[in-house]
Design a protein around this motif. Structure first.
Motif, short mmCIF file in Angstrom:
data_model
loop_
_atom_site.label_atom_id
_atom_site.label_comp_id
_atom_site.label_asym_id
_atom_site.label_seq_id
_atom_site.Cartn_x
_atom_site.Cartn_y
_atom_site.Cartn_z
N ASP A 162 70.91 -43.54 -60.76
CA ASP A 162 70.20 -44.80 -60.92
C ASP A 162 69.00 -44.93 -59.98
OD1 ASP A 162 71.93 -45.55 -62.87
OD2 ASP A 162 72.93 -47.11 -61.72
N THR A 177 62.93 -49.73 -56.89
CA THR A 177 64.24 -49.25 -56.43
C THR A 177 65.02 -50.37 -55.75
OG1 THR A 177 63.41 -47.00 -56.20
CG2 THR A 177 65.40 -47.54 -54.98
N TRP A 194 61.40 -43.34 -60.23
CA TRP A 194 60.49 -42.80 -61.25
C TRP A 194 59.95 -43.91 -62.14
CZ3 TRP A 194 57.01 -40.18 -63.38
CH2 TRP A 194 56.85 -40.16 -64.76
N GLU A 195 60.80 -44.86 -62.53
CA GLU A 195 60.38 -45.94 -63.41
C GLU A 195 59.29 -46.80 -62.75
OE1 GLU A 195 62.64 -48.97 -66.36
OE2 GLU A 195 63.26 -49.02 -64.26
N GLN A 254 67.25 -42.52 -58.54
CA GLN A 254 66.18 -41.59 -58.93
C GLN A 254 65.39 -42.15 -60.10
OE1 GLN A 254 68.77 -38.24 -59.54
NE2 GLN A 254 67.98 -37.19 -57.73
N TRP A 255 66.10 -42.68 -61.08
CA TRP A 255 65.42 -43.23 -62.25
C TRP A 255 64.60 -44.46 -61.86
CZ3 TRP A 255 63.65 -41.82 -66.67
CH2 TRP A 255 63.10 -42.79 -67.50
N SER A 256 65.16 -45.33 -61.03
CA SER A 256 64.43 -46.54 -60.67
C SER A 256 63.15 -46.20 -59.90
CB SER A 256 65.30 -47.49 -59.85
OG SER A 256 65.62 -46.93 -58.60
#
Length: 91
Positions: free
Chosen positions: A2, A53, A8-9, A4-6
């Motif tokens: 989560d 994040t 990147w997002e 890492q994705w946040s």
């Protein structure tokens, strides 16, 4: 994960929001001679990633019901941090 994705997002959303400003050093929707330095400065997209994040972590803590469980009350705004630098982009 989560986080890492946040992260990147946050960068992805920054690029989507300022796409037209990130195509060159000079020239953007505001005018052909307008500089874009504050948009392509890597600190700006990193800040957007960090803010995203933090939002995701807040959501995780709420989902896990682990907010305000120590009886300390609501968290106070931090006073020992620097504000966004002068001229920085809004988050």
């Amino acid at each position: 994960t989560d986080t890492q994705w946040s992260y990147w997002e946050g960068i992805k959303n920054f690029e989507e929001k300022y796409h037209d400003y990130l195509q060159g050093q000079i020239g953007n929707p505001e005018g052909p001679d307008k500089p874009n330095k504050k948009y392509y400065d890597p600190r700006e997209c990193m800040r957007a990633a960090e803010v995203n994040t933090v939002k995701r972590l807040d959501q995780c803590f709420a989902d896990l019901k682990c907010q305000n469980i120590l009886g300390l009350g609501d968290a106070k705004e931090a006073s020992n941090v620097l504000e966004p630098r002068r001229g920085g982009l809004p988050v």
